[in-house]
Scaffold this motif. Sequence first.
Motif, PDB file in Angstrom:
ATOM      1  N   THR A 147       0.831  -1.204   0.000  1.00 55.92           N
ATOM      2  CA  THR A 147       0.000   0.000   0.000  1.00 55.92           C
ATOM      3  C   THR A 147       0.863   1.250   0.000  1.00 55.92           C
ATOM      4  O   THR A 147       0.624   2.196  -0.765  1.00 55.92           O
ATOM      5  CB  THR A 147      -0.935   0.001   1.222  1.00 55.92           C
ATOM      6  N   THR A 150       2.579   2.080  -3.375  1.00 56.40           N
ATOM      7  CA  THR A 150       1.776   2.644  -4.456  1.00 56.40           C
ATOM      8  C   THR A 150       1.438   4.114  -4.209  1.00 56.40           C
ATOM      9  O   THR A 150       0.756   4.738  -5.024  1.00 56.40           O
ATOM     10  CB  THR A 150       0.470   1.852  -4.639  1.00 56.40           C
ATOM     11  N   MET A 151       1.901   4.655  -3.071  1.00 56.14           N
ATOM     12  CA  MET A 151       1.694   6.070  -2.787  1.00 56.14           C
ATOM     13  C   MET A 151       2.773   6.903  -3.466  1.00 56.14           C
ATOM     14  O   MET A 151       3.728   6.396  -4.037  1.00 56.14           O
ATOM     15  CB  MET A 151       1.761   6.321  -1.271  1.00 56.14           C
ATOM     16  N   SER A 152       2.636   8.220  -3.342  1.00 62.10           N
ATOM     17  CA  SER A 152       3.721   9.092  -3.765  1.00 62.10           C
ATOM     18  C   SER A 152       4.878   8.948  -2.789  1.00 62.10           C
ATOM     19  O   SER A 152       4.712   8.468  -1.674  1.00 62.10           O
ATOM     20  CB  SER A 152       3.258  10.546  -3.807  1.00 62.10           C
ATOM     21  N   GLN A 371      -5.831  -0.182   0.799  1.00 59.70           N
ATOM     22  CA  GLN A 371      -6.007   1.175   0.282  1.00 59.70           C
ATOM     23  C   GLN A 371      -5.038   1.428  -0.874  1.00 59.70           C
ATOM     24  O   GLN A 371      -4.043   2.125  -0.726  1.00 59.70           O
ATOM     25  CB  GLN A 371      -5.791   2.187   1.402  1.00 59.70           C
ATOM     26  N   PRO A 373      -4.625   2.704  -5.067  1.00 57.88           N
ATOM     27  CA  PRO A 373      -5.309   3.636  -5.977  1.00 57.88           C
ATOM     28  C   PRO A 373      -6.439   2.961  -6.759  1.00 57.88           C
ATOM     29  O   PRO A 373      -6.402   1.746  -7.019  1.00 57.88           O
ATOM     30  CB  PRO A 373      -4.178   4.095  -6.910  1.00 57.88           C
ATOM     31  N   ASP A 374      -7.433   3.729  -7.144  1.00 59.55           N
ATOM     32  CA  ASP A 374      -8.624   3.192  -7.805  1.00 59.55           C
ATOM     33  C   ASP A 374      -8.305   2.462  -9.104  1.00 59.55           C
ATOM     34  O   ASP A 374      -9.005   1.521  -9.476  1.00 59.55           O
ATOM     35  CB  ASP A 374      -9.619   4.327  -8.099  1.00 59.55           C
ATOM     36  N   ASN A 375      -7.281   2.881  -9.809  1.00 61.66           N
ATOM     37  CA  ASN A 375      -6.999   2.300 -11.123  1.00 61.66           C
ATOM     38  C   ASN A 375      -6.024   1.120 -11.050  1.00 61.66           C
ATOM     39  O   ASN A 375      -5.481   0.708 -12.068  1.00 61.66           O
ATOM     40  CB  ASN A 375      -6.435   3.371 -12.064  1.00 61.66           C
ATOM     41  N   THR A 376      -5.800   0.589  -9.855  1.00 65.18           N
ATOM     42  CA  THR A 376      -4.885  -0.541  -9.714  1.00 65.18           C
ATOM     43  C   THR A 376      -5.635  -1.779  -9.241  1.00 65.18           C
ATOM     44  O   THR A 376      -6.765  -1.697  -8.753  1.00 65.18           O
ATOM     45  CB  THR A 376      -3.758  -0.218  -8.710  1.00 65.18           C
TER      46      THR A 376
END
Length: 433
Positions: A147, A150-152, A371, A373-376
């Motif tokens: 999680t 996949t964040m910045s 949590q 991202p929506d596109n993953t």
Amino acid sequence: MRTERPLTGLEALFASCNVRFALMVDLGVTVEQEQVLKSAMAACQSCRLGHLALAETGTGEWSLVTDTDNTATATVLVKEGVLLEDDEDVSILLDKLVFQETLPAQGPISIQLIPYQPKAGGSTGLVLYVNANHAICDGRSLTNLVTQSTMSTEKSLEAAQDWKDIQLPDLKEMLQATKMDTWQEDPPFLLGPNNNTITIQELCSSEKTSKGDESFRYQISVEIVTKLRQVLKQKAEGATLSGLFVAVIMQSLAMEYRTIKGNSSPNRDIGVSMLVDLRPYLQRPVEKVEQINAAHGHVTLIDSTDNIFINNRDNTTSSSIWERSIGMTRQLRARIQRGEAHRAALAFAQGQFDRAGPPATVELSNLGVCQIPDNTKLYTAQRFDGYDGVSCLIHSEPTCLRWNASVGGGLDAKLVERVFSRAVELCQTIAHD
């Protein structure tokens, strides 16, 4: 600072048998590889898991090592791109990686960025692949790492905890120190009504087709999950989704048992082993409890085949599903509160595997909400060479719930697929009830 501790009995088994837990995030086609690389490295640096590794002494002894210098033990490798067959789902890549690539038990987790492209052409996508020996971490720790990855970069660093001066915790000591007000030791584990649990090996005795590398994956849309929650609230107040999943698995297993053994088959028990995250139940104060790399136990939820088929003799969905969902939810909480998950974890840690509670037909772990991202998309897999059971992983993400059943060697893969396909179908039927 470098700290090291011997592995517990269960961790040593995971290390020696190279039991592995893997995740793969399909990041899609619009991400920048360099940004993902930076975020993944920042996630490794900011959490304890990125600094852990397994070490073998050469005499059969294993240790868990953490090194808190400025460089994380885990590194992120950018691999060459792969071509997918036209009809292949990206999740197939995960199975190939887990079972074709043999990683040594020694060392840290493996993290890879892998571009992919369909053979027929099209946009190039990118996956983040993480593979860890189960002795290093449990599913919750690895999910948290992915999680963060996949964040910045900034958000990953913000998630860092000030844990570097904290010694590597000894789970056995923490479990021995834990005692809740509702703790009950007599008996240590509640047995089933028949004390005679159906095993998955027994159901699969006629066919042994599995090679131990099969994973059956199911996707339940967020709309169906929302409807399930609504129906539970209306018809099974107090029941959780985990309780419902146990109920439908039991229903499907009981139907398979009756099909194989006949309607006059003797009454037996069906057990579903539920993995329990023990971090919230450890004795306080525990410094930086979220940085404990692994703290899990299990409880076995049990019901009898006769109870499952009460008012349901024609094998169709009935009110017994709702009653069982409530019953399994309550049983899960009661077994945790009376200390069964702690005693099971302590028995495993001490290598006393025969004292870890009643047997189960299958295993189930709900990793909760991831949590990302929506596109993953997040996919899971397990590797347990030599294990002849079935282990399931369930997790939710923004657009759906994913259910993965990993099959051990020497079982009937078609039977296992049939059991869990039916369980998922029951969920979908219930959503429209």
